[in-house]
Write a protein that holds these residues in place. Structure first.
Motif, mmCIF file in Angstrom:
data_model
loop_
_atom_site.group_PDB
_atom_site.id
_atom_site.type_symbol
_atom_site.label_atom_id
_atom_site.label_comp_id
_atom_site.label_asym_id
_atom_site.label_seq_id
_atom_site.Cartn_x
_atom_site.Cartn_y
_atom_site.Cartn_z
ATOM 1 N N ALA A 64 -34.839 27.427 -40.024
ATOM 2 C CA ALA A 64 -33.769 27.944 -40.885
ATOM 3 C C ALA A 64 -33.080 26.807 -41.629
ATOM 4 O O ALA A 64 -32.762 26.939 -42.821
ATOM 5 C CB ALA A 64 -32.756 28.723 -40.048
ATOM 6 N N GLU A 65 -32.858 25.689 -40.954
ATOM 7 C CA GLU A 65 -32.238 24.537 -41.613
ATOM 8 C C GLU A 65 -33.148 23.952 -42.685
ATOM 9 O O GLU A 65 -32.691 23.584 -43.771
ATOM 10 C CB GLU A 65 -31.873 23.471 -40.577
ATOM 11 N N LEU A 66 -34.435 23.886 -42.407
ATOM 12 C CA LEU A 66 -35.383 23.395 -43.401
ATOM 13 C C LEU A 66 -35.444 24.327 -44.608
ATOM 14 O O LEU A 66 -35.544 23.868 -45.750
ATOM 15 C CB LEU A 66 -36.770 23.225 -42.776
ATOM 16 N N ASP A 67 -35.385 25.635 -44.374
ATOM 17 C CA ASP A 67 -35.366 26.603 -45.475
ATOM 18 C C ASP A 67 -34.112 26.436 -46.324
ATOM 19 O O ASP A 67 -34.171 26.523 -47.560
ATOM 20 C CB ASP A 67 -35.452 28.032 -44.947
ATOM 21 N N ALA A 68 -32.975 26.201 -45.679
ATOM 22 C CA ALA A 68 -31.726 26.006 -46.421
ATOM 23 C C ALA A 68 -31.801 24.744 -47.275
ATOM 24 O O ALA A 68 -31.354 24.746 -48.429
ATOM 25 C CB ALA A 68 -30.551 25.919 -45.447
ATOM 26 N N ILE A 69 -32.382 23.698 -46.748
ATOM 27 C CA ILE A 69 -32.543 22.460 -47.517
ATOM 28 C C ILE A 69 -33.460 22.710 -48.706
ATOM 29 O O ILE A 69 -33.190 22.245 -49.820
ATOM 30 C CB ILE A 69 -33.083 21.325 -46.619
ATOM 31 N N GLU A 70 -34.527 23.455 -48.490
ATOM 32 C CA GLU A 70 -35.458 23.772 -49.573
ATOM 33 C C GLU A 70 -34.773 24.573 -50.676
ATOM 34 O O GLU A 70 -34.987 24.322 -51.861
ATOM 35 C CB GLU A 70 -36.653 24.551 -49.014
ATOM 36 N N ARG A 71 -33.929 25.529 -50.294
ATOM 37 C CA ARG A 71 -33.202 26.333 -51.285
ATOM 38 C C ARG A 71 -32.220 25.476 -52.077
ATOM 39 O O ARG A 71 -32.001 25.709 -53.262
ATOM 40 C CB ARG A 71 -32.440 27.463 -50.596
ATOM 41 N N GLN B 299 -32.944 4.952 -23.284
ATOM 42 C CA GLN B 299 -34.063 5.541 -23.993
ATOM 43 C C GLN B 299 -34.530 6.837 -23.327
ATOM 44 O O GLN B 299 -34.823 7.807 -24.015
ATOM 45 C CB GLN B 299 -35.227 4.563 -24.080
ATOM 46 N N GLU B 300 -34.567 6.863 -22.019
ATOM 47 C CA GLU B 300 -35.027 8.071 -21.333
ATOM 48 C C GLU B 300 -34.104 9.245 -21.630
ATOM 49 O O GLU B 300 -34.551 10.363 -21.830
ATOM 50 C CB GLU B 300 -35.124 7.811 -19.830
ATOM 51 N N VAL B 301 -32.826 8.997 -21.663
ATOM 52 C CA VAL B 301 -31.872 10.061 -21.941
ATOM 53 C C VAL B 301 -32.010 10.524 -23.385
ATOM 54 O O VAL B 301 -32.005 11.712 -23.676
ATOM 55 C CB VAL B 301 -30.434 9.572 -21.668
ATOM 56 N N VAL B 302 -32.163 9.599 -24.303
ATOM 57 C CA VAL B 302 -32.270 9.953 -25.722
ATOM 58 C C VAL B 302 -33.570 10.685 -25.993
ATOM 59 O O VAL B 302 -33.585 11.709 -26.667
ATOM 60 C CB VAL B 302 -32.157 8.682 -26.596
ATOM 61 N N THR B 303 -34.669 10.186 -25.477
ATOM 62 C CA THR B 303 -35.952 10.823 -25.755
ATOM 63 C C THR B 303 -36.096 12.150 -25.038
ATOM 64 O O THR B 303 -36.897 12.982 -25.447
ATOM 65 C CB THR B 303 -37.129 9.907 -25.380
ATOM 66 N N ALA B 304 -35.314 12.397 -24.016
ATOM 67 C CA ALA B 304 -35.370 13.690 -23.340
ATOM 68 C C ALA B 304 -34.895 14.805 -24.257
ATOM 69 O O ALA B 304 -35.339 15.942 -24.157
ATOM 70 C CB ALA B 304 -34.523 13.664 -22.072
ATOM 71 N N PHE B 305 -34.003 14.488 -25.190
ATOM 72 C CA PHE B 305 -33.469 15.482 -26.117
ATOM 73 C C PHE B 305 -34.094 15.373 -27.508
ATOM 74 O O PHE B 305 -33.614 15.997 -28.439
ATOM 75 C CB PHE B 305 -31.951 15.338 -26.229
ATOM 76 N N ALA B 306 -35.142 14.589 -27.661
ATOM 77 C CA ALA B 306 -35.728 14.364 -28.980
ATOM 78 C C ALA B 306 -36.201 15.661 -29.622
ATOM 79 O O ALA B 306 -36.103 15.833 -30.828
ATOM 80 C CB ALA B 306 -36.867 13.370 -28.891
ATOM 81 N N GLY B 307 -36.726 16.580 -28.842
ATOM 82 C CA GLY B 307 -37.180 17.856 -29.379
ATOM 83 C C GLY B 307 -36.045 18.670 -29.951
ATOM 84 O O GLY B 307 -36.228 19.453 -30.887
ATOM 85 N N TRP B 308 -34.862 18.505 -29.434
ATOM 86 C CA TRP B 308 -33.697 19.258 -29.900
ATOM 87 C C TRP B 308 -33.090 18.647 -31.149
ATOM 88 O O TRP B 308 -32.296 19.270 -31.827
ATOM 89 C CB TRP B 308 -32.641 19.318 -28.824
ATOM 90 N N LEU B 309 -33.465 17.412 -31.455
ATOM 91 C CA LEU B 309 -32.880 16.731 -32.592
ATOM 92 C C LEU B 309 -33.563 17.088 -33.912
ATOM 93 O O LEU B 309 -33.067 16.746 -34.967
ATOM 94 C CB LEU B 309 -32.930 15.217 -32.383
#
Length: 85
Positions: free
Chosen positions: A23-30, A8-18
């Motif tokens: 730009a990805e949200l804009d592409a999904i919206e388009r 869990q510590e390893v996974v949650t350390a990168f949670a912000g990067w996940l």
């Protein structure tokens, strides 16, 4: 006996990067009209899996497929004109 260790510590350390980027949200919206049209076509096809399609059912499938094609063309035109960039 092997012990199961949590990561869990390893996974949650990168949670912000996940999270998706803006730009990805804009592409999904388009692409959301196309995604909605594809889901509608899929719903129609799933509804017809367990029965022989009638003429009305075949029209529903064609209409849904034409909607997908129209949305794909509209998205391609927006990308080509630079609107979606």
């Amino acid at each position: 006996m092997d012990h199961i260790v949590t990561v869990q510590e390893v996974v949650t350390a990168f949670a912000g990067w996940l999270e998706p980027t803006d730009a990805e949200l804009d592409a999904i919206e388009r692409e959301s009209p196309l995604i909605a049209a594809e889901l509608e076509e899929l719903d129609v096809r799933i509804a017809l899996l367990d029965r022989t399609p009638t003429e009305l059912d075949q029209r529903r499938v064609r209409r849904a497929h034409h909607k997908v094609l129209a949305e794909r063309a509209a998205l391609a035109n927006r990308v080509a004109s630079g609107e979606a960039a």
